[in-house]
Design an enzyme around this catalytic site. Sequence first.
Site, mmCIF file in Angstrom:
data_model
loop_
_atom_site.group_PDB
_atom_site.id
_atom_site.type_symbol
_atom_site.label_atom_id
_atom_site.label_comp_id
_atom_site.label_asym_id
_atom_site.label_seq_id
_atom_site.Cartn_x
_atom_site.Cartn_y
_atom_site.Cartn_z
ATOM 1 N N LYS A 11 10.950 3.821 4.124
ATOM 2 C CA LYS A 11 11.099 4.381 5.990
ATOM 3 C C LYS A 11 11.897 5.454 6.410
ATOM 4 O O LYS A 11 13.413 6.091 5.564
ATOM 5 C CB LYS A 11 11.704 2.838 6.861
ATOM 6 C CG LYS A 11 9.497 1.836 6.510
ATOM 7 C CD LYS A 11 9.583 0.927 7.516
ATOM 8 C CE LYS A 11 8.561 -0.176 7.487
ATOM 9 N NZ LYS A 11 8.204 -0.938 8.029
ATOM 10 N N TYR A 51 -1.503 2.298 10.885
ATOM 11 C CA TYR A 51 -1.044 1.331 10.745
ATOM 12 C C TYR A 51 -2.106 0.714 12.458
ATOM 13 O O TYR A 51 -1.758 -0.143 13.277
ATOM 14 C CB TYR A 51 -0.215 1.544 12.456
ATOM 15 C CG TYR A 51 1.028 0.908 10.947
ATOM 16 C CD1 TYR A 51 1.424 0.102 10.098
ATOM 17 C CD2 TYR A 51 1.833 2.390 10.993
ATOM 18 C CE1 TYR A 51 2.566 0.081 9.630
ATOM 19 C CE2 TYR A 51 2.947 2.724 9.751
ATOM 20 C CZ TYR A 51 3.465 1.641 9.052
ATOM 21 O OH TYR A 51 4.598 1.367 8.041
ATOM 22 N N ARG A 87 7.204 -8.441 -2.025
ATOM 23 C CA ARG A 87 8.058 -8.549 -1.143
ATOM 24 C C ARG A 87 9.061 -9.870 -0.658
ATOM 25 O O ARG A 87 10.223 -10.344 0.115
ATOM 26 C CB ARG A 87 7.057 -9.776 -0.358
ATOM 27 C CG ARG A 87 5.571 -8.394 0.179
ATOM 28 C CD ARG A 87 4.292 -8.992 0.739
ATOM 29 N NE ARG A 87 4.738 -9.152 2.205
ATOM 30 C CZ ARG A 87 4.641 -9.248 3.140
ATOM 31 N NH1 ARG A 87 4.462 -7.870 3.599
ATOM 32 N NH2 ARG A 87 4.687 -9.611 4.277
ATOM 33 N N ASN A 114 12.975 -1.318 9.994
ATOM 34 C CA ASN A 114 13.753 -1.767 8.649
ATOM 35 C C ASN A 114 13.458 -1.170 6.960
ATOM 36 O O ASN A 114 13.037 -2.045 6.355
ATOM 37 C CB ASN A 114 12.558 -2.801 9.042
ATOM 38 C CG ASN A 114 11.019 -3.273 8.788
ATOM 39 O OD1 ASN A 114 10.715 -2.111 8.354
ATOM 40 N ND2 ASN A 114 10.171 -3.625 8.465
ATOM 41 N N HIS A 117 8.819 -0.738 3.392
ATOM 42 C CA HIS A 117 7.169 -1.523 3.724
ATOM 43 C C HIS A 117 6.646 -1.794 2.497
ATOM 44 O O HIS A 117 6.700 -1.198 1.499
ATOM 45 C CB HIS A 117 6.690 -0.818 4.189
ATOM 46 C CG HIS A 117 4.707 -1.002 3.903
ATOM 47 N ND1 HIS A 117 4.295 -1.763 4.738
ATOM 48 C CD2 HIS A 117 3.566 -1.028 3.291
ATOM 49 C CE1 HIS A 117 3.443 -2.210 5.022
ATOM 50 N NE2 HIS A 117 2.401 -1.743 3.737
ATOM 51 N N GLU A 128 -4.032 0.752 1.395
ATOM 52 C CA GLU A 128 -2.463 1.984 1.575
ATOM 53 C C GLU A 128 -2.586 3.128 0.528
ATOM 54 O O GLU A 128 -2.155 4.100 0.401
ATOM 55 C CB GLU A 128 -1.247 0.498 2.273
ATOM 56 C CG GLU A 128 -1.644 0.279 2.966
ATOM 57 C CD GLU A 128 -1.024 -0.984 3.405
ATOM 58 O OE1 GLU A 128 0.240 -1.130 2.423
ATOM 59 O OE2 GLU A 128 -0.823 -1.810 4.731
#
Length: 140
Positions: A11, A51, A87, A114, A117, A128
């Site tokens: 990000k 999103y 994850r 954060n 992703h 995605e």
Amino acid sequence: MNGNYTFAIIKPNAVRTGKTGPILSIINEAAFEIVAMKMTRMSLEQAKDFYSIHKGKPFFDTLVEFMSSGPVFVMILKHKNAVEEFRKLIGATDPEKAEPGTIRKLFAVSVTMNAIHGSDSDENAVREADFFFSESERYF
Ligand code: CMP
């Protein structure tokens, strides 16, 4: 993409502060293979589209403004059970809840910023990845 692929974004906060290399190093150490990657910058409209699942939530405007605020690295990663394993590697969405040693614990500065992703399901990984990559940009 059959369970062994996931989609990731480094990000804007992490790219801006020079964390791309350290994050790629962690991904490499964890034996994820990069099968597609590029640097890009989403327009506000693209971020709203990407999103769209979060449209109407209180954090939507902040999220899309942040995600279009600077360049990102998007990538498709290969690993056994990729979505779940990735994850685990990135940690919880809220960095305060992320396990020590996870990418978000190391590099996130807030729930919005954060750092990274990772897709939350095989179906979303496909959606995605298709959003950013054509067939000819993937090296499976
Ligand atoms: P990610 O899961 O990568 O993609 C959706 C993003 O929305 C998520 O990371 C967070 O950055 C953001 N997000 C999700 N839930 C919240 C929340 N409750 N408050 C603020 N931001 C959120």
